[in-house]
Scaffold this active site. Structure first.
Site, mmCIF file in Angstrom:
data_model
loop_
_atom_site.group_PDB
_atom_site.id
_atom_site.type_symbol
_atom_site.label_atom_id
_atom_site.label_comp_id
_atom_site.label_asym_id
_atom_site.label_seq_id
_atom_site.Cartn_x
_atom_site.Cartn_y
_atom_site.Cartn_z
ATOM 1 N N CYS A 80 0.836 -1.199 0.000
ATOM 2 C CA CYS A 80 0.000 0.000 0.000
ATOM 3 C C CYS A 80 0.884 1.268 0.000
ATOM 4 C CB CYS A 80 -0.979 -0.029 1.166
ATOM 5 S SG CYS A 80 -2.372 1.116 0.941
ATOM 6 N N HIS A 170 -3.660 -5.045 0.556
ATOM 7 C CA HIS A 170 -3.093 -5.530 1.818
ATOM 8 C C HIS A 170 -3.138 -7.064 1.858
ATOM 9 C CE1 HIS A 170 -2.551 -1.771 4.093
ATOM 10 N NE2 HIS A 170 -3.552 -1.321 3.360
ATOM 11 N N GLU A 172 -1.793 -8.964 3.973
ATOM 12 C CA GLU A 172 -1.692 -9.471 5.340
ATOM 13 C C GLU A 172 -3.041 -9.669 6.022
ATOM 14 O OE1 GLU A 172 -1.319 -4.923 5.817
ATOM 15 O OE2 GLU A 172 -0.957 -6.467 4.299
ATOM 16 N N GLY A 225 0.076 -16.688 37.592
ATOM 17 C CA GLY A 225 -0.788 -17.808 37.252
ATOM 18 C C GLY A 225 -1.262 -17.732 35.815
ATOM 19 N N ASP A 228 1.607 -15.962 30.186
ATOM 20 C CA ASP A 228 2.896 -15.338 29.875
ATOM 21 C C ASP A 228 3.931 -15.585 30.973
ATOM 22 O OD1 ASP A 228 1.605 -14.406 27.642
ATOM 23 O OD2 ASP A 228 1.266 -12.399 28.437
ATOM 24 N N SER A 229 3.551 -15.313 32.221
ATOM 25 C CA SER A 229 4.537 -15.458 33.295
ATOM 26 C C SER A 229 4.912 -16.919 33.499
ATOM 27 C CB SER A 229 4.010 -14.837 34.602
ATOM 28 O OG SER A 229 2.910 -15.547 35.114
#
Length: 512
Positions: A80, A170, A172, A225, A228-229
């Site tokens: 674009c 586009h 994507e 909990g 990610d962590s």
């Protein structure tokens, strides 16, 4: 082993992260950098993608890069705005379209090249632009058009140059049917990237880097909990073993039995984690607070105090581990000036400065779905990885008004029933997020021959891809009726259940 890499230059498009996700899904590593950040080329960089932009290339202060200089190093894909900028900088003509083209169009491939190899002709593509390339510069050729756009795709002609491809559409976005294949052609056929960005490769490479970075150092980490962590801690544990000290704090506003269940999972994973029940401290600090922001601050500052106290009991700590992921640290282009802004987020904000520790963030290059893939590869149980997103302040922002221990217990019971029934009816994995909200409203009810005056809860369930937008989940009426009956019959203190049918936007997923 050196991993091949694609750089995505961000000109401020709303779709830039989508480009990165498509590249990653093709098992090729990529990074997003602002358009005005100097590129330090090395042997790992195999190509550059120029993103779209809200700007026009003909504006006086339109963002620019030296495309010719980049093209001397590696192939380029302009999307674009990136295509329009390429055409203009090589001497072509770009001007306002006769009409803004937005939405689906049909791409006719007029010449087969590497970028269109294996692409179905006359497939749908997604347009979103107000400028159009009216004429190509010398040395470029048209390879695709639509009914309204004569130059929908183009590339340079000389065989002795790095390939430069421009796409007016586009590729994507989901609506471009062959878009992922087009991007994969650029990665593999044009840039010659090895498709080696896999979960197993990431784990091996990251653990080796962590061992080198940390050596015998001790790392302390606050665990929530959440996905990610937990994944970050598991990677750190693979690298440094018992030198990772995890601290999991019960802030009093977790889900029912969550403190004990999460500690059990950490034990299964062999993680060195200490559970700290500080729920009464949090209740005390939340007392009298009704403003959502005040409640968030109270929980955040209480956590920092508890975590800091526990960390001081461990000698020789050098690093603070965090579960920061890629969307939290991507630099975003400020398209009308040279400055860049960085979205900063830390699971335990304020701690690094207070504790004078260095930061280690094993997941900072990953998107959320990639974090789950890494977790699966490392054997983290599905009951941990498949959990719905849960806000940091927990049930405190699902209790409207003041938070008390008694209200938390009411909400925990109601939410447990709701979640359990979602799982029983195979609906849990079909929604992005579900939760129960305790309203500061009491209503009249009748139970048996008795009149009641008790609390109301609202059920919330949404469908989403990334949480940025969300639609309310169309759960079956029979299911909602069963949830309502179970809550009212089993949770003394609640006599009314309602269902939230608001979408985001305009409503948010959480109520506070």
């Amino acid at each position: 082993m050196m991993t091949d890499k694609i750089l995505i230059l961000d000109f401020g498009s709303q779709y830039t992260q989508l480009i990165a996700r498509v590249v990653r899904e093709a098992s090729v590593f990529c990074e997003i950098i602002p358009f005005n950040k100097k590129i330090e080329f090395d042997d790992t960089i195999k190509g550059v993608i120029l993103s779209g932009s809200p700007c026009s290339v003909n504006e006086a202060d339109a963002p620019e890069v030296d495309i010719a200089a980049i093209a001397k190093k590696v192939p380029i894909l302009g999307i674009c705005y990136g295509a329009q900028l390429t055409a203009k900088m090589y001497g072509g003509h770009v001007s306002k379209s006769n009409k803004r083209e937005y939405g689906r169009a049909t791409l006719e491939i007029t010449q087969q090249t590497l970028i269109t190899e294996g692409i179905i002709n006359n497939s749908h593509v997604w347009m979103s632009h107000s400028d159009t390339v009216q004429s190509l510069p010398s040395g470029f050729k048209i390879i695709g058009k639509t009914d309204n756009i004569a130059i929908a795709a183009f590339e340079n002609e000389a065989s002795n140059e790095n390939k430069i491809v421009g796409l007016q559409f586009h590729p994507e976005v989901y609506h471009s049917a062959e878009g992922k294949k087009i991007i994969e052609n650029f990665l593999v056929k044009i840039c010659k990237c090895k498709k080696d960005w896999t979960a197993a490769h990431f784990i091996t490479e990251t653990v080796a880097k962590l061992k080198e970075q940390l050596g015998d150092s001790k790392v302390v980490m606050g665990l929530s909990g959440g996905v990610d962590s937990t994944v970050a801690a598991t990677l750190l544990h693979k690298a440094i073993g018992e030198n990772l000290y995890g601290i999991f704090v019960n802030n009093g506003v977790l889900r029912k039995d969550e403190f004990e269940e999460v500690l059990e999972i950490y034990k299964e994973l062999g993680l060195n984690v200490k559970g700290v029940d500080a729920s009464q401290l949090f209740y005390d600090n939340l007392s009298g607070k009704t403003d959502p922001e005040e409640k968030r601050k109270a929980i955040g500052s209480s956590f920092i105090d508890v975590f800091d106290d526990e960390a001081k009991k461990i000698t020789g700590i050098s690093y603070l581990g965090q579960g920061t992921i890629y969307p939290d640290v991507i630099e975003s282009a400020a398209v009308h000036g040279p400055a860049v802004t960085i979205k900063s987020h830390h699971n335990v904000g304020g701690l690094p400065a207070k504790m004078n520790l260095k930061i280690v963030e094993p997941l900072r290059s990953l998107f959320k779905d990639e974090v789950r893939k890494i977790g699966t590869e490392m054997g983290i149980p599905a009951r941990m990885l498949a959990r719905h997103p849960f806000p940091g302040p927990g049930l405190a922002i699902r209790i409207l008004g003041e938070v008390t221990k008694e209200k938390v217990q009411l909400l925990q019971e109601a939410d447990f029933i709701y979640t359990s029934l979602l799982k029983k009816h195979n609906l849990y994995d079909k929604v992005w997020q579900a939760g129960t909200i305790l309203l500061p409203v009491k209503t009249v009810g009748v139970m048996g021959d008795e009149r009641t005056y008790e609390f109301t809860v609202a059920l919330r369930a949404v469908t989403s891809v990334d949480g940025m937008t969300a639609d309310w989940a169309h759960l079956p009426y029979d299911f909602l009726a069963e949830v309502s009956n179970e809550i009212i019959n089993n949770v003394k203190g609640i006599n009314r259940v309602v269902y939230d049918i608001s979408s985001k936007p305009p409503a948010t997923i959480e109520w506070e």
